[in-house]
Design an enzyme around this catalytic site. Structure first.
Site, mmCIF file in Angstrom:
data_model
loop_
_atom_site.group_PDB
_atom_site.id
_atom_site.type_symbol
_atom_site.label_atom_id
_atom_site.label_comp_id
_atom_site.label_asym_id
_atom_site.label_seq_id
_atom_site.Cartn_x
_atom_site.Cartn_y
_atom_site.Cartn_z
ATOM 1 N N ILE A 34 0.881 -1.418 -0.109
ATOM 2 C CA ILE A 34 -0.216 -0.071 0.002
ATOM 3 C C ILE A 34 0.746 1.208 -0.013
ATOM 4 O O ILE A 34 0.584 2.192 -0.779
ATOM 5 C CB ILE A 34 -0.918 0.050 1.162
ATOM 6 C CG1 ILE A 34 -1.950 -0.998 0.996
ATOM 7 C CG2 ILE A 34 -1.802 1.475 1.419
ATOM 8 C CD1 ILE A 34 -2.744 -1.322 2.367
ATOM 9 N N SER A 156 -6.988 -0.392 10.398
ATOM 10 C CA SER A 156 -7.846 -1.400 9.881
ATOM 11 C C SER A 156 -8.908 -1.770 10.294
ATOM 12 O O SER A 156 -9.350 -1.290 11.721
ATOM 13 C CB SER A 156 -7.062 -2.736 10.208
ATOM 14 O OG SER A 156 -7.418 -3.874 9.766
ATOM 15 N N TYR A 188 -2.180 -7.672 16.826
ATOM 16 C CA TYR A 188 -2.283 -6.847 15.803
ATOM 17 C C TYR A 188 -3.527 -6.021 15.726
ATOM 18 O O TYR A 188 -3.675 -4.696 15.568
ATOM 19 C CB TYR A 188 -2.397 -7.611 14.432
ATOM 20 C CG TYR A 188 -2.604 -6.629 13.062
ATOM 21 C CD1 TYR A 188 -1.441 -6.018 12.611
ATOM 22 C CD2 TYR A 188 -3.875 -6.781 12.542
ATOM 23 C CE1 TYR A 188 -1.602 -5.236 11.238
ATOM 24 C CE2 TYR A 188 -4.005 -5.666 11.282
ATOM 25 C CZ TYR A 188 -2.872 -5.323 10.698
ATOM 26 O OH TYR A 188 -3.183 -4.564 9.765
ATOM 27 N N LYS A 192 -4.166 -1.847 16.122
ATOM 28 C CA LYS A 192 -5.338 -1.044 15.087
ATOM 29 C C LYS A 192 -6.185 -0.151 15.794
ATOM 30 O O LYS A 192 -6.458 0.926 15.419
ATOM 31 C CB LYS A 192 -5.712 -2.077 13.989
ATOM 32 C CG LYS A 192 -4.907 -2.862 13.258
ATOM 33 C CD LYS A 192 -4.028 -1.870 12.150
ATOM 34 C CE LYS A 192 -2.496 -1.481 12.407
ATOM 35 N NZ LYS A 192 -2.112 -0.544 11.363
#
Length: 255
Positions: A34, A156, A188, A192
């Site tokens: 990205i 996310s 994770y 986020k």
């Protein structure tokens, strides 16, 4: 503000033709995925793009690609290892000494792996949140001076599954424990949620300035890390956002 990019069978393309000549942009993790695609688009618009990456060889390979495809030679590498607070401070110092303006900071880099950093923080917590937190605050005055400017934090939808365990953070310098695949996914997700809470608190603190900030869910994108979405309620918890800010300030050595 929460944004989302959606992957569909018929992929919509951005039709905005805004040019960015004279603007300077930092993209963390801009050598792949990205980040690289983002850097390429910004370079095509005429911006001076700084790829803030850990791996110089891979970054320079990406720069060659971006320069060739965009026709813009104002794409450069600056070393940044988000797993090292010393490196974050060194990057900020070098940038402030050599670059007169900063119009856009894109905190894109992220990892999905367990382990500890040289500062004894959890790897995911440090790279995905704390390093970007410190970087943003160290560059905030330059962003204000260059305004209107903005900060974009790549988060996310995984933040829905995250929580902030301040006791665990205090005890282990990490958002959770464990190394199994599911436990790493939880780490994770926690990181986020940190991204979204950081953006939420930063936006409040920047009210009345010429700096705006955004967090986004990039959608299901095939990258090396393996439609608009509304933030969940816990991502708009004022008390947790404020406490995370204060803890992050302490852990990163800002106070």
């Amino acid at each position: 503000m929460w944004l989302s990019l959606t992957r569909r069978k018929i992929r919509p393309r951005c039709k905005n033709t805004t040019k960015l000549h004279g603007k300077t942009v930092i993209v963390t993790g801009g050598n792949t995925g990205i980040g690289k695609t983002t850097a390429l688009d910004l370079a095509r618009r005429g911006a001076r793009v700084i790829l803030a990456c850990r791996d110089q060889q891979r970054a320079e390979a990406a720069i060659r690609d971006i320069r060739r495809e965009s026709g813009n030679n104002e794409v450069v590498y600056m070393h940044l290892d988000l797993a090292s607070l010393k490196s974050v401070r060194s990057f900020a110092e070098t940038f402030l000494q050599t670059e007169p303006r900063l119009d856009l900071l894109i905190n894109n880099a992220g990892i999905f792996m367990s382990g500890k950093t040289e500062d004894s923080f959890g790897m995911i917590f440090d790279v995905n949140h704390l390093g970007h937190f410190l970087l943003t605050l160290l560059l905030l005055e330059r962003l204000k001076e260059s305004g209107p400017s903005r900060v974009v934090n790549v988060a996310s939808k995984a933040h829905y599954f995250g929580t902030i365990d301040f006791n665990c953070l205090s005890t282990h310098n990490e958002l959770g424990v464990g190394t199994s695949g599911f436990e790493v996914f939880k780490l994770y997700s926690h990181s986020k949620l940190c991204n979204v809470l950081f953006t939420y608190e930063l936006a409040k603190r920047l009210q009345g300035t010429n700096v705006t900030c955004y967090s986004l869910h990039p959608g299901a994108v095939k990258t090396e890390i393996a439609s608009l979405q509304e933030m969940c309620a816990k991502a708009k918890d004022d008390a947790v956002a404020r406490k995370l800010w204060e803890v992050s300030e302490r852990l990163s050595g800002l106070v």
